[in-house]
Design a protein around this motif. Sequence first.
Motif, PDB file in Angstrom:
ATOM      1  N   LYS A 186       0.830  -1.199   0.000  1.00  0.00           N
ATOM      2  CA  LYS A 186       0.000   0.000   0.000  1.00  0.00           C
ATOM      3  C   LYS A 186       0.871   1.257   0.000  1.00  0.00           C
ATOM      4  CE  LYS A 186      -3.675  -2.626   0.671  1.00  0.00           C
ATOM      5  NZ  LYS A 186      -4.630  -2.868  -0.414  1.00  0.00           N
ATOM      6  N   ILE A 187       0.278   2.354  -0.425  1.00  0.00           N
ATOM      7  CA  ILE A 187       0.954   3.652  -0.371  1.00  0.00           C
ATOM      8  C   ILE A 187       0.724   4.252   1.002  1.00  0.00           C
ATOM      9  CG2 ILE A 187       1.049   5.978  -1.352  1.00  0.00           C
ATOM     10  CD1 ILE A 187      -0.083   4.727  -3.974  1.00  0.00           C
ATOM     11  N   ASN A 188       1.797   4.433   1.763  1.00  0.00           N
ATOM     12  CA  ASN A 188       1.705   4.969   3.125  1.00  0.00           C
ATOM     13  C   ASN A 188       2.845   5.939   3.384  1.00  0.00           C
ATOM     14  OD1 ASN A 188      -0.587   3.577   4.226  1.00  0.00           O
ATOM     15  ND2 ASN A 188       0.624   1.707   4.259  1.00  0.00           N
ATOM     16  N   PRO A 189       2.716   6.776   4.417  1.00  0.00           N
ATOM     17  CA  PRO A 189       3.834   7.644   4.803  1.00  0.00           C
ATOM     18  C   PRO A 189       5.018   6.807   5.295  1.00  0.00           C
ATOM     19  CG  PRO A 189       1.772   8.338   5.849  1.00  0.00           C
ATOM     20  CD  PRO A 189       1.518   6.990   5.254  1.00  0.00           C
ATOM     21  N   LYS A 190       6.151   7.460   5.444  1.00  0.00           N
ATOM     22  CA  LYS A 190       7.321   6.762   5.976  1.00  0.00           C
ATOM     23  C   LYS A 190       7.010   6.274   7.386  1.00  0.00           C
ATOM     24  CE  LYS A 190      10.875   9.060   3.230  1.00  0.00           C
ATOM     25  NZ  LYS A 190      12.291   9.504   3.196  1.00  0.00           N
ATOM     26  N   PRO A 191       7.226   5.000   7.678  1.00  0.00           N
ATOM     27  CA  PRO A 191       6.858   4.447   8.991  1.00  0.00           C
ATOM     28  C   PRO A 191       7.778   4.973  10.099  1.00  0.00           C
ATOM     29  CG  PRO A 191       7.898   2.769   7.628  1.00  0.00           C
ATOM     30  CD  PRO A 191       7.720   3.956   6.756  1.00  0.00           C
ATOM     31  N   GLN A 204      14.605  12.943   5.063  1.00  0.00           N
ATOM     32  CA  GLN A 204      15.897  12.461   4.572  1.00  0.00           C
ATOM     33  C   GLN A 204      15.719  11.530   3.373  1.00  0.00           C
ATOM     34  OE1 GLN A 204      18.233  10.958   7.778  1.00  0.00           O
ATOM     35  NE2 GLN A 204      20.107  10.775   6.564  1.00  0.00           N
ATOM     36  N   PRO A 205      16.428  11.784   2.267  1.00  0.00           N
ATOM     37  CA  PRO A 205      16.283  10.947   1.069  1.00  0.00           C
ATOM     38  C   PRO A 205      16.843   9.540   1.298  1.00  0.00           C
ATOM     39  CG  PRO A 205      17.342  13.052   0.562  1.00  0.00           C
ATOM     40  CD  PRO A 205      17.348  12.909   2.043  1.00  0.00           C
ATOM     41  N   VAL A 206      16.053   8.544   0.942  1.00  0.00           N
ATOM     42  CA  VAL A 206      16.453   7.150   1.154  1.00  0.00           C
ATOM     43  C   VAL A 206      16.387   6.387  -0.167  1.00  0.00           C
ATOM     44  CG1 VAL A 206      15.895   4.971   2.302  1.00  0.00           C
ATOM     45  CG2 VAL A 206      15.674   7.134   3.559  1.00  0.00           C
ATOM     46  N   ILE A 207      17.492   5.731  -0.498  1.00  0.00           N
ATOM     47  CA  ILE A 207      17.539   4.799  -1.634  1.00  0.00           C
ATOM     48  C   ILE A 207      17.445   3.386  -1.041  1.00  0.00           C
ATOM     49  CG2 ILE A 207      18.915   3.932  -3.565  1.00  0.00           C
ATOM     50  CD1 ILE A 207      20.462   6.652  -3.412  1.00  0.00           C
ATOM     51  N   LEU A 208      16.600   2.555  -1.627  1.00  0.00           N
ATOM     52  CA  LEU A 208      16.429   1.194  -1.115  1.00  0.00           C
ATOM     53  C   LEU A 208      16.724   0.167  -2.199  1.00  0.00           C
ATOM     54  CD1 LEU A 208      15.342  -0.849   1.085  1.00  0.00           C
ATOM     55  CD2 LEU A 208      13.090  -0.563   0.005  1.00  0.00           C
ATOM     56  N   THR A 209      17.442  -0.879  -1.821  1.00  0.00           N
ATOM     57  CA  THR A 209      17.603  -2.061  -2.660  1.00  0.00           C
ATOM     58  C   THR A 209      17.261  -3.287  -1.823  1.00  0.00           C
ATOM     59  OG1 THR A 209      19.334  -1.102  -4.063  1.00  0.00           O
ATOM     60  CG2 THR A 209      19.232  -3.500  -3.955  1.00  0.00           C
ATOM     61  N   VAL A 210      16.392  -4.134  -2.350  1.00  0.00           N
ATOM     62  CA  VAL A 210      16.063  -5.413  -1.710  1.00  0.00           C
ATOM     63  C   VAL A 210      16.458  -6.500  -2.692  1.00  0.00           C
ATOM     64  CG1 VAL A 210      14.249  -6.877  -0.749  1.00  0.00           C
ATOM     65  CG2 VAL A 210      14.134  -4.390  -0.446  1.00  0.00           C
ATOM     66  N   TYR A 281       9.475  -0.381   1.702  1.00  0.00           N
ATOM     67  CA  TYR A 281       9.232   0.330   0.446  1.00  0.00           C
ATOM     68  C   TYR A 281       8.719   1.743   0.721  1.00  0.00           C
ATOM     69  CZ  TYR A 281       9.766  -4.050  -2.173  1.00  0.00           C
ATOM     70  OH  TYR A 281      10.252  -5.209  -2.724  1.00  0.00           O
ATOM     71  N   ASN A 282       7.846   1.873   1.710  1.00  0.00           N
ATOM     72  CA  ASN A 282       7.320   3.198   2.032  1.00  0.00           C
ATOM     73  C   ASN A 282       8.356   4.091   2.687  1.00  0.00           C
ATOM     74  OD1 ASN A 282       4.458   3.412   1.202  1.00  0.00           O
ATOM     75  ND2 ASN A 282       4.225   1.574   2.443  1.00  0.00           N
ATOM     76  N   LEU A 283       9.386   3.496   3.256  1.00  0.00           N
ATOM     77  CA  LEU A 283      10.468   4.279   3.856  1.00  0.00           C
ATOM     78  C   LEU A 283      11.315   4.989   2.798  1.00  0.00           C
ATOM     79  CD1 LEU A 283      12.219   4.975   6.419  1.00  0.00           C
ATOM     80  CD2 LEU A 283      13.499   2.874   5.910  1.00  0.00           C
ATOM     81  N   LEU A 304       6.575  -0.538  -7.006  1.00  0.00           N
ATOM     82  CA  LEU A 304       5.625   0.253  -7.794  1.00  0.00           C
ATOM     83  C   LEU A 304       4.253   0.271  -7.146  1.00  0.00           C
ATOM     84  CD1 LEU A 304       6.657  -0.934 -11.365  1.00  0.00           C
ATOM     85  CD2 LEU A 304       6.886   1.399 -10.486  1.00  0.00           C
ATOM     86  N   ALA A 305       3.856  -0.863  -6.561  1.00  0.00           N
ATOM     87  CA  ALA A 305       2.553  -0.933  -5.894  1.00  0.00           C
ATOM     88  C   ALA A 305       2.505  -0.044  -4.663  1.00  0.00           C
ATOM     89  CB  ALA A 305       2.225  -2.377  -5.512  1.00  0.00           C
ATOM     90  N   CYS A 306       3.674   0.267  -4.118  1.00  0.00           N
ATOM     91  CA  CYS A 306       3.755   1.231  -3.010  1.00  0.00           C
ATOM     92  C   CYS A 306       3.941   2.658  -3.520  1.00  0.00           C
ATOM     93  CB  CYS A 306       4.898   0.858  -2.066  1.00  0.00           C
ATOM     94  SG  CYS A 306       4.608  -0.682  -1.155  1.00  0.00           S
ATOM     95  N   GLY A 307       3.850   2.829  -4.843  1.00  0.00           N
ATOM     96  CA  GLY A 307       3.904   4.149  -5.443  1.00  0.00           C
ATOM     97  C   GLY A 307       5.284   4.770  -5.505  1.00  0.00           C
ATOM     98  N   LYS A 308       6.325   3.960  -5.529  1.00  0.00           N
ATOM     99  CA  LYS A 308       7.684   4.491  -5.457  1.00  0.00           C
ATOM    100  C   LYS A 308       8.352   4.601  -6.831  1.00  0.00           C
ATOM    101  CE  LYS A 308       7.653   5.086  -1.112  1.00  0.00           C
ATOM    102  NZ  LYS A 308       7.767   6.446  -0.540  1.00  0.00           N
ATOM    103  N   PRO A 309       9.166   5.648  -7.044  1.00  0.00           N
ATOM    104  CA  PRO A 309      10.012   5.689  -8.238  1.00  0.00           C
ATOM    105  C   PRO A 309      10.947   4.491  -8.244  1.00  0.00           C
ATOM    106  CG  PRO A 309       9.994   7.824  -7.105  1.00  0.00           C
ATOM    107  CD  PRO A 309       9.329   6.837  -6.193  1.00  0.00           C
ATOM    108  N   VAL A 310      11.140   3.900  -9.425  1.00  0.00           N
ATOM    109  CA  VAL A 310      11.988   2.714  -9.543  1.00  0.00           C
ATOM    110  C   VAL A 310      13.059   2.953 -10.605  1.00  0.00           C
ATOM    111  CG1 VAL A 310      12.055   0.296 -10.254  1.00  0.00           C
ATOM    112  CG2 VAL A 310      10.215   1.099  -8.759  1.00  0.00           C
TER     113      VAL A 310
END
Length: 386
Positions: A186-191, A204-210, A281-283, A304-310
């Motif tokens: 889901k699309i949510n604010p940063k937890p 703070q800008p966060v880049i994520l890789t899983v 993802y929302n973080l 993408l389902a969390c609405g994030k740029p990829v």
Amino acid sequence: MFKKPKIDKHHFYLIFPNIFDFKGGIQVYSIFLLKALQNLYPEGEYNVFLKYDKHNLRRPQNLQFLTSTIFHYFGDLPRLLQPILFATKIILSAIFIRPTVVISTHVNYAIACYVLKLLTGTPYWVVAHGLEVWDIQNNVTKLALKKADKIVSVSNYTRHRLLEDISIDSDKIVILPNTFDANKFKINPKPPYLLERYNLTSEQPVILTVTRMGRMAKYKGYDQILQALIKVRLHIPNVRFILAGKGDDLPRINALVSSLNLQDCVTIAGFIPDEELCAYYNLCDVFALPSKGEGFGIVYLEALACGKPVLAGNGDGSIDPLAEGELGCLVHPDNVEEIADNLIQILQGNCSNPVVYQAEYLQKRTIEAFDFSHFNATLAKLISGH
């Protein structure tokens, strides 16, 4: 040749590497495939052969299957005997049970399927994911693929690679893309709890890789992101890169982080349990996996389902979930400068593709194309022959 008996109901033989003790793309696909078959054929019978899973493994509680499902475990066998005993058990049991169809989710088991077809006429399908089918050297494996009744490709990219590399009837190669459970993302604010865990501010800008971080998985592109961070942090000093996953490449990755002097902006988060994936993802502000060896990449769907740029690589199956770049940013996976520049642009809000900032649109398009209900419907058409 044995005479095939009349079939009163569907009996599926499913050959998987494993589904309980490891979570990778093939394992996730295998689970969704079994669930979809059982949705379509609740009265069917299921024999599932697991090469690497062990009898005493504790199954995750969220993995529930029909009581008619019989699991056969081979992970306890001595490694040298495992391949031959695995194949022999499948072939011998199928001679007596006569399944409707055999489906293998790894090309390595295609030869056993072919032998079974020679003996009994049992049709078989082979699922083609990515690297394992892009450059097959074994001629017997190639023959087993050619003789398959269906080759199920998870992406257009892999289908094209197969057609280029092996002279296979194009009508045999059908596409059943990877899927995901849209209800979990889901699309949510940063937890707040993750902001606190990693000592981050909400701005703070966060880049994520899983990803999997194995010594054989360097093609995933996390090295290039680390190298790109040197330039990224010149423009965005407070950027944080969270690299999540597990694998035997971790010692080398930690050494690389130290050698690049990135300890203060890189967090190695380890394995993320399913229940926390959506929160991670929302973080983030951008999900980055500039891989050059993805057959598809389920993580792109989840982000993408969390609405994030990829940000993804432009030379593998990553182009499918990103709709050939329409829903994200595709880069040359070995071009560190290009990766850095695009990460900077995305994080600064001036990406050349403005769609990456339209969270609801990204989510809608992804669900419409790849939700599990779509996977179910496509599988039903493939089985019925339409």
